[in-house]
Write an enzyme that holds these catalytic residues in place. Structure first.
Site, PDB file in Angstrom:
ATOM      1  N   GLU A   8       1.033  -0.950   0.113  1.00  0.00           N
ATOM      2  CA  GLU A   8       0.062  -0.100   0.090  1.00  0.00           C
ATOM      3  C   GLU A   8       0.749   1.191   0.018  1.00  0.00           C
ATOM      4  OE1 GLU A   8      -1.967  -2.884   3.227  1.00  0.00           O
ATOM      5  OE2 GLU A   8      -0.191  -2.516   2.049  1.00  0.00           O
ATOM      6  N   ARG A  55      12.294 -23.889  -5.764  1.00  0.00           N
ATOM      7  CA  ARG A  55      13.219 -23.760  -4.780  1.00  0.00           C
ATOM      8  C   ARG A  55      13.497 -22.214  -4.366  1.00  0.00           C
ATOM      9  NH1 ARG A  55      18.596 -27.423  -7.001  1.00  0.00           N
ATOM     10  NH2 ARG A  55      17.394 -29.161  -6.765  1.00  0.00           N
TER      11      ARG A  55
END
Length: 367
Positions: free
Chosen positions: A52, A184
């Site tokens: 935000e 990964r």
């Protein structure tokens, strides 16, 4: 305004943080004024500004009177960063559209309530299911304090992960292997058994050409501390830790030698001659591991499924038939006597990488 359209833009932003935000969730945001996107942002790393805030900075003065689309409920508490709710109010945003509430039981609903109390219109639930899946790791960990566990296997069409001589290179194509390296990168830790280290001598790092990636913590199950001291995992240029999980009856001298190589040796209780994976999972959660990728071998796979610690699978099938009964199966050891006692997989998705087929699915909770 098309709330779904703009929320999907925010979701796209959130995905940019994959692999970098742990232990925080992936969050994206978009600010829209009169149907035009004026600001966008995403959470880039734990300890950094939230999505935000990046979007508000990007929008500048145009944030006043605008609508904020954010994938997760704005925080209303002070952690490593100030509350986002206060910045939203200060920017003059008039409406906030939230995809999903914060699952953290200590803060759920607090941000939404605070915004509403300050005269901001709040709508919740747009693209909620999509965002919950995006943050499935965070959603589990924040409630249970146990890592989200993924089992990845690559096999022939008739179910072998290697030949009788332990040769497994390569069952799947480069596109499949690139996807796995993405897994990964996205996971905090990767786990294999010591036999995989002895046979394959893997690096257990993330390697995707042209992309910035992070290595996962390397976890080796080694009940008797028999890992070769010249293995690659002790010679890597990597900032990620290497942890050897062993029983309590191992050579102190070898333990000291392994630790001098920079690895940690952690003793975990043994059950039926093997590392107690339920105890291990609790330990990993306690040290902040939010997600774990299991890459085998067959005894580790079997132990993980039997222990009920696996949340999700990625099974890759290469277009090959081994054609014999002396190969290495996905799981080694006794299975159930009856088919009805097999482990059910739900929410199946199938994807193709060149000629490989990947099956993705979830295990019903067994914990």
């Amino acid at each position: 305004m098309d709330d779904t359209y703009f929320m999907k833009m925010a979701i796209g932003m959130a995905e940019r943080g994959k692999g970098f935000t742990s232990p925080n969730p992936m969050v994206g945001a978009a600010i829209v004024s009169d149907g035009t996107v004026t600001g966008m942002g995403y959470h880039k790393a734990a300890g950094g500004a939230h999505a935000e805030i990046h979007a508000i900075r990007d929008a500048g003065l145009s944030a006043k009177g605008a609508t904020l689309y954010v994938t997760l409920e704005p925080c209303n508490h002070t952690g490593r960063t100030p509350p986002c709710t206060e910045s939203i109010i200060k920017a003059g945003i008039k409406r906030v559209v939230v995809a999903a509430r914060d699952p953290n039981p200590d803060v759920e609903g607090g941000g939404i309530t605070f915004l509403q109390q300050n005269g901001i219109e709040v709508d919740v639930g747009i693209c909620e299911d999509e965002v919950k899946k995006l943050n499935e790791v965070f959603n589990k960990y924040i409630i249970t304090k146990r890592p989200f566990v993924i089992a990845k296997c690559a096999m022939t069409l008739d179910g072998c992960i290697a030949t009788g001589t332990s040769d497994s290179k390569w069952i799947t194509c480069p596109a499949s292997r690139k996807f796995v390296h993405g897994l990964r990168h996205a996971c905090d830790a990767i786990m294999v058994g010591v036999e995989t280290v002895k046979q394959d001598d893997p690096s257990l790092t993330t390697r995707i050409e042209g992309e910035k990636t992070l290595d996962p913590v390397r976890i080796i199950l080694d009940t008797r501390l028999s890992v070769p001291e010249n293995a690659k995992i002790f010679q890597l240029d990597s900032t990620a830790d290497t942890i050897i999980i062993t029983g309590d009856s191992v050579s102190k001298k070898k333990k000291e030698r392994i630790e001098k190589k920079g690895a940690r040796v952690i003793e975990v209780p043994v059950k039926d001659g093997l590392i107690d994976l339920c105890q291990l999972i609790s330990y990993l959660g306690n040290i902040g591991i939010t997600s774990l990728l299991i890459e085998g071998g067959s005894r580790v796979n079997a132990s993980a499924f039997r222990a009920g610690i696996v949340d999700k699978i990625y099974f890759f099938y290469g277009p090959k038939i081994f054609g014999g009964n002396d190969g290495v199966p996905v799981c080694k050891g006794p299975g159930p006597a009856l088919m009805k006692d097999s482990i059910p997989i739900t929410d199946i998705r199938v994807r193709q990488f060149d000629d490989d087929v990947m099956v993705e699915g979830y295990l019903c909770s067994q914990e």
